[in-house]
Design a protein around this motif. Structure first.
Motif, mmCIF file in Angstrom:
data_model
loop_
_atom_site.group_PDB
_atom_site.id
_atom_site.type_symbol
_atom_site.label_atom_id
_atom_site.label_comp_id
_atom_site.label_asym_id
_atom_site.label_seq_id
_atom_site.Cartn_x
_atom_site.Cartn_y
_atom_site.Cartn_z
ATOM 1 N N UNK A 1 1.590 1.940 -3.467
ATOM 2 C CA UNK A 1 0.388 2.167 -4.281
ATOM 3 C C UNK A 1 -0.264 3.515 -3.980
ATOM 4 N N UNK A 2 0.193 4.206 -2.932
ATOM 5 C CA UNK A 2 -0.487 5.443 -2.529
ATOM 6 C C UNK A 2 -0.396 6.534 -3.616
ATOM 7 N N UNK A 3 -1.530 7.114 -3.953
ATOM 8 C CA UNK A 3 -1.579 8.242 -4.901
ATOM 9 C C UNK A 3 -2.533 9.294 -4.330
ATOM 10 N N UNK A 4 -2.802 10.319 -5.110
ATOM 11 C CA UNK A 4 -3.792 11.321 -4.709
ATOM 12 C C UNK A 4 -3.176 12.630 -4.226
ATOM 13 N N UNK A 5 -4.045 13.633 -4.019
ATOM 14 C CA UNK A 5 -3.590 14.969 -3.636
ATOM 15 C C UNK A 5 -2.707 14.971 -2.374
ATOM 16 N N UNK B 1 0.741 13.746 -2.993
ATOM 17 C CA UNK B 1 1.565 14.709 -3.757
ATOM 18 C C UNK B 1 1.783 16.002 -2.979
ATOM 19 N N UNK C 1 0.827 -1.216 0.000
ATOM 20 C CA UNK C 1 0.000 0.000 0.000
ATOM 21 C C UNK C 1 0.864 1.270 0.000
ATOM 22 N N UNK C 2 2.005 1.205 0.626
ATOM 23 C CA UNK C 2 2.908 2.362 0.638
ATOM 24 C C UNK C 2 3.298 2.760 -0.783
ATOM 25 N N UNK D 1 -1.790 10.805 5.537
ATOM 26 C CA UNK D 1 -1.012 10.468 4.333
ATOM 27 C C UNK D 1 0.169 11.426 4.201
#
Ligand SMILES: NC(=O)c1ccc[n+]([C@@H]2O[C@H](COP(=O)([O-])OP(=O)(O)OC[C@H]3O[C@@H](n4cnc5c(N)ncnc54)[C@H](OP(=O)(O)O)[C@@H]3O)[C@@H](O)[C@H]2O)c1
Ligand SMILES: NC(=O)c1ccc[n+]([C@@H]2O[C@H](COP(=O)([O-])OP(=O)(O)OC[C@H]3O[C@@H](n4cnc5c(N)ncnc54)[C@H](OP(=O)(O)O)[C@@H]3O)[C@@H](O)[C@H]2O)c1
Lengths: 253, 253
Positions: free
Chosen positions: B209-213, B216, B206-207, B245
């Protein structure tokens, strides 16, 4: 046959390229990007360029660059006759600096190197005129069995919902992994559960599928769980998620 | 051939009954429960009783009643010679009032009426002696390809991790559904994304695979999302998950 130019060479650009190449109704006539290394991947299968001022004519231009760069890249296409569409869930149609604008947003999380069945991916499209929408619809229909016309406002809400079910969910998977690793347990143990949790809501509303101590209002179990947690972020998440679940079901307890 | 008595007639009791009935090495010789209506479902296929003082002899007693009732039900079995095991992730081995104690915990979420492939479900077992463990191991091996010996302390941690990846995740799916419904969007649109989010971590941490605002550090997108939210619980969840996150990836930003 629709002709398509893809702008950008990232994760989504590759997936779109592969999917379009495999359909009958459309073909990618050029891929344009600033990253020469990544352009190479496309070069055996179509024309490539790293010069945004030498984009060829096409029916559709798909801008698959990072959200912040969409307007800038679209400026290079402002005098094209085809429909210029970006692929972002979060950006407005109006961000595009061209006459014929559109959005072509695949509601899915793409992983580099992991092929997905495009047919089942919801493709959310929007055009600045009925004709533009029609062109995007034609392209979309060739790729997916699930094409939806969704305007910019609704798309933003959808993207927000996607952040909850994808980004935040993935973070919870990460917390699960952390707890396992801290206790010499393999994260593999949780994988079937993770899969089934997602599987369950394919045919049942999450409201109906909710279980666990917070759903039952089981204060004793929640207190015991909190005692096991050391990490501040994990404690805050446990507390807030439990409260949110309790609030959601309060009337029924 | 191992003989098994199941105590309880709920969701897990039914799934265990079906799975054991389909294996060669074990058979359910009796199902005992207080709920006469639900006992009927079992009555065509095995002996049933609603009297906890008339439990027959067996190699293994599986107590599949709600967590709070485990000790009470086990008291009726305190003089049995077989191994008395409960099926809960959250309850200690010591909750059982019998000489030969055990735990037989399937790490999965079961839905009434939805059959699962038991072979891939992690079965976490624990026995109060090596002989007791061996008996449970034998039963478990017939049901699953993924049998793990896990003690009560570790099992509680695992159960806690399961609350994050199952109960809390499901709540996030519910928030996604809420946002869709509030905006006249079908929750079906999110389903392929939900499936792929779970699919992704089967082969990737999961570390990674993490995406999103939040991943970033994209403050502008997060501010825009917060403006779209009205519901207090949703705002609190959005804020906390994003912070968690951001904290997790701070060093890399
Ligand atoms: N990934 C997904 O799962 C997904 C799903 C749905 C929609 N989308 C949307 O798809 C679009 C692309 O995302 P992605 O995931 O493919 O991102 P990505 O893999 O990070 O690729 C981004 C691309 O944008 C290019 N780029 C960045 N700034 C640029 C600039 N100023 N001028 C020209 N090119 C520039 C990058 O070139 P360099 O390599 O030179 O940096 C790269 O080719 C975004 O709008 C995103 O919202 C993505
Ligand atoms: N469901 C899952 O996904 C799952 C997964 C792993 C482990 N487990 C464990 O499996 C066990 C059973 O859970 P479940 O999901 O099957 O629950 P369930 O569907 O709610 O069934 C609970 C059962 O317990 C009985 N019961 C409750 N109080 C009792 C008492 N005082 N005396 C006798 N029987 C009593 C109920 O009888 P009535 O019908 O008369 O109330 C019912 O048969 C729990 O320990 C749980 O932690 C469940």
């Amino acid at each position: 046959m629709l002709s398509v130019v893809i702008l950008g060479t990232g994760n989504l650009a590759k997936h779109l390229f592969t999917a379009i190449t495999e359909t009958d109704g459309a073909q990618v006539v050029q891929v344009v990007g600033r990253n020469r290394d990544r352009l190479k991947w496309f070069s055996e299968k179509t024309a490539i360029s790293n010069d945004f001022s030498s984009v060829v004519e096409a029916d559709v231009y798909l801008i698959a660059v990072k959200d912040d760069a969409i307007t800038e890249v679209s400026q290079a296409l402002s005098h094209k006759e085809g429909v210029v569409a970006h692929t972002s869930g979060a950006v407005s149609l109006t961000a595009i600096a061209a006459e014929r604008k559109g959005v072509f947003y695949p509601l899915q999380t793409f992983t580099e190197g992991k092929k997905l069945d495009f047919k089942s991916i919801p493709l959310c499209i929007e055009g600045s005129s009925p004709e533009d929408t029609l062109v995007l619809q034609k392209l979309a229909n060739g790729l997916s069995d699930n094409v939806q016309q969704i305007d910019s406002d609704q798309r933003k809400k959808l993207h927000l919902a996607a952040v909850f079910v994808n980004n935040f969910t993935n973070h919870l998977f990460g917390v699960g992994e952390e707890i396992c690793l801290e206790n010499q347990l393999s994260f593999d143990l949780l994988k079937p559960l993770i899969k089934e949790t997602a599987e369950k809501v394919q045919s049942m509303s999450p409201k109906m599928a909710q279980t666990g101590p917070a759903r039952r209002g089981d204060q004793k179990s929640m207190q015991e769980h909190l005692k096991l947690l050391k990490n501040k972020n994990q404690i805050a998440l446990y507390t807030l998620c439990s409260e949110a679940i309790e609030n959601a079901y309060e009337k029924e307890l």
